[in-house]
Design an enzyme around this catalytic site. Structure first.
Site, PDB file in Angstrom:
ATOM      1  N   ASN A  49      -7.535   0.420  13.697  1.00  0.00           N
ATOM      2  CA  ASN A  49      -8.967   0.356  13.371  1.00  0.00           C
ATOM      3  C   ASN A  49      -9.321  -0.937  12.632  1.00  0.00           C
ATOM      4  O   ASN A  49     -10.401  -1.054  12.076  1.00  0.00           O
ATOM      5  CB  ASN A  49      -9.365   1.572  12.521  1.00  0.00           C
ATOM      6  CG  ASN A  49      -8.674   1.581  11.163  1.00  0.00           C
ATOM      7  OD1 ASN A  49      -7.781   0.772  10.912  1.00  0.00           O
ATOM      8  ND2 ASN A  49      -9.076   2.488  10.300  1.00  0.00           N
TER       9      ASN A  49
ATOM     10  N   GLU B  88      -9.721  -0.131   4.572  1.00  0.00           N
ATOM     11  CA  GLU B  88     -10.301   0.478   5.775  1.00  0.00           C
ATOM     12  C   GLU B  88     -11.639  -0.180   6.119  1.00  0.00           C
ATOM     13  O   GLU B  88     -12.266  -0.809   5.250  1.00  0.00           O
ATOM     14  CB  GLU B  88     -10.553   1.970   5.502  1.00  0.00           C
ATOM     15  CG  GLU B  88      -9.294   2.785   5.243  1.00  0.00           C
ATOM     16  CD  GLU B  88      -8.555   3.197   6.510  1.00  0.00           C
ATOM     17  OE1 GLU B  88      -8.551   2.433   7.495  1.00  0.00           O
ATOM     18  OE2 GLU B  88      -7.977   4.289   6.505  1.00  0.00           O
TER      19      GLU B  88
ATOM     20  N   ASP C  78       0.833  -1.199   0.000  1.00  0.00           N
ATOM     21  CA  ASP C  78       0.000   0.000   0.000  1.00  0.00           C
ATOM     22  C   ASP C  78       0.871   1.254   0.000  1.00  0.00           C
ATOM     23  O   ASP C  78       2.101   1.172   0.132  1.00  0.00           O
ATOM     24  CB  ASP C  78      -0.975  -0.010   1.196  1.00  0.00           C
ATOM     25  CG  ASP C  78      -0.277  -0.182   2.543  1.00  0.00           C
ATOM     26  OD1 ASP C  78       0.975  -0.218   2.580  1.00  0.00           O
ATOM     27  OD2 ASP C  78      -0.974  -0.275   3.563  1.00  0.00           O
TER      28      ASP C  78
ATOM     29  N   HIS D  56      -7.655  -2.141   9.963  1.00  0.00           N
ATOM     30  CA  HIS D  56      -7.340  -2.182   8.527  1.00  0.00           C
ATOM     31  C   HIS D  56      -6.221  -3.179   8.224  1.00  0.00           C
ATOM     32  O   HIS D  56      -5.369  -3.471   9.043  1.00  0.00           O
ATOM     33  CB  HIS D  56      -7.050  -0.783   7.953  1.00  0.00           C
ATOM     34  CG  HIS D  56      -5.750  -0.155   8.331  1.00  0.00           C
ATOM     35  ND1 HIS D  56      -5.619   1.198   8.519  1.00  0.00           N
ATOM     36  CD2 HIS D  56      -4.516  -0.671   8.527  1.00  0.00           C
ATOM     37  CE1 HIS D  56      -4.357   1.475   8.809  1.00  0.00           C
ATOM     38  NE2 HIS D  56      -3.664   0.357   8.827  1.00  0.00           N
TER      39      HIS D  56
HETATM   40  C1  GLP Z   1      -0.073   1.447   7.997  1.00  0.00           C
HETATM   41  C2  GLP Z   1       0.495   0.685   6.818  1.00  0.00           C
HETATM   42  C3  GLP Z   1       0.039  -0.754   6.865  1.00  0.00           C
HETATM   43  C4  GLP Z   1       0.442  -1.316   8.212  1.00  0.00           C
HETATM   44  C5  GLP Z   1      -0.312  -0.627   9.327  1.00  0.00           C
HETATM   45  C6  GLP Z   1       0.107  -1.041  10.726  1.00  0.00           C
HETATM   46  O1  GLP Z   1      -1.350   1.845   7.737  1.00  0.00           O
HETATM   47  N1  GLP Z   1       0.136   1.313   5.588  1.00  0.00           N
HETATM   48  O2  GLP Z   1       0.618  -1.477   5.801  1.00  0.00           O
HETATM   49  O3  GLP Z   1       0.217  -2.692   8.236  1.00  0.00           O
HETATM   50  O4  GLP Z   1      -0.107   0.750   9.220  1.00  0.00           O
HETATM   51  O5  GLP Z   1       1.222  -0.285  11.137  1.00  0.00           O
HETATM   52  P1  GLP Z   1       2.043  -0.493  12.473  1.00  0.00           P
HETATM   53  O6  GLP Z   1       2.791  -1.757  12.303  1.00  0.00           O
HETATM   54  O7  GLP Z   1       2.973   0.687  12.531  1.00  0.00           O
HETATM   55  O8  GLP Z   1       1.084  -0.514  13.578  1.00  0.00           O
END
Ligand code: GLP
Length: 241
Positions: A136, A143, A67, A138
């Site tokens: 949240n 989302e 992403d 995702h």
């Molecule tokens: C972001 C990234 C995702 C990731 C998520 C969790 O939104 N675009 O690919 O999996 O956050 O991030 P973290 O590991 O920092 O909690």
């Protein structure tokens, strides 16, 4: 789905690195989809180290970006692009043609999604999809929504996603999210999900003890027999309560 609980983030990361290394050792042509964020960083560092010390060939490996923050310049320090280049592409000395990656400022975002969708088909799909879970629920930038997404698509980012630490408090340039869809994740031959820390405990509970619903995209993992969920003790503390 299998769920594994580790006593700390270091153990979780070391096991993830071993799995990543194993996948490439077994299949030098592996197509690996990479999530960014803070959770997988140590896993990638240990993985790269293992690949280099064990001299595992990487010249036929393909990396796929999960992403991206739409609107940031590609070389902005907060992009998923910069993260993946710094942590994986550069240290493993991969060529440009070994990296399938959304443009962060596409002139036509829909066309960019169609291009990435085609590229994934061209390489024969994803062998290993590494994911994190947003606070949240995702997955990538899928989302919470009313319906499940399918392939690569553009999304309006939630307030929660826009407050992610990758943006370092400045989300003014971010216009949208661009992400692989739930069908891309479902179709992956292996899925590895990493979550650590107390701040993920509530969403882990909703994802794995609650119903499977697009209102919590990570809940889809309950239906994926090929998914391994790695949690540390803090992230798992509200499970089954
Ligand atoms: C972001 C990234 C995702 C990731 C998520 C969790 O939104 N675009 O690919 O999996 O956050 O991030 P973290 O590991 O920092 O909690």
């Amino acid at each position: 789905m299998e769920l594994k609980i580790f006593s700390n983030h270091e153990e979780l990361s070391a096991t993830a690195a071993t799995l990543l290394t194993h996948v490439v050792r077994e299949n030098p042509l592996a197509k690996i989809c990479i999530a960014t964020g803070s959770t997988p960083t140590q896993s990638y560092e240990l993985w790269v180290k293992k690949m280099l010390t064990e001299n595992i060939p990487t010249n036929r490996l393909t990396i796929i970006k999960l992403d991206e923050w739409g609107g940031l310049p590609m070389d902005h320090p907060s992009t998923c692009e910069t993260y993946i280049r710094e942590h994986i592409i550069k240290p493993l000395k991969l060529r440009e043609d070994q990296f399938i990656s959304f443009q962060s400022q596409p002139t036509d975002p829909q066309a960019e999604c169609a291009r990435v969708a085609k590229e994934i088909i061209r390489v024969g799909g994803i062998d290993l999809c590494v994911l994190g879970i947003g606070k949240n629920g995702h997955l990538g930038f899928n989302e919470p929504a009313e319906l499940w997404s399918v392939g690569p698509h553009v999304v309006q980012l939630s307030v929660s996603s826009l407050s992610h630490s990758m943006l370092d408090g400045d989300n003014s340039l971010v216009q949208f999210g661009i992400t692989l869809g739930i069908k891309n994740i479902r179709d992956a031959r292996k899925v590895l999900v990493l979550a650590s820390g107390e701040e993920k405990a509530a969403v882990i509970r909703t994802s794995f003890n609650g119903p499977v619903t697009p209102a919590c995209p990570a809940s889809i993992l309950q239906e994926l027999p090929q998914a391994s969920i790695f949690l540390d003790v803090e992230a798992s503390q509200k499970l089954n309560q």
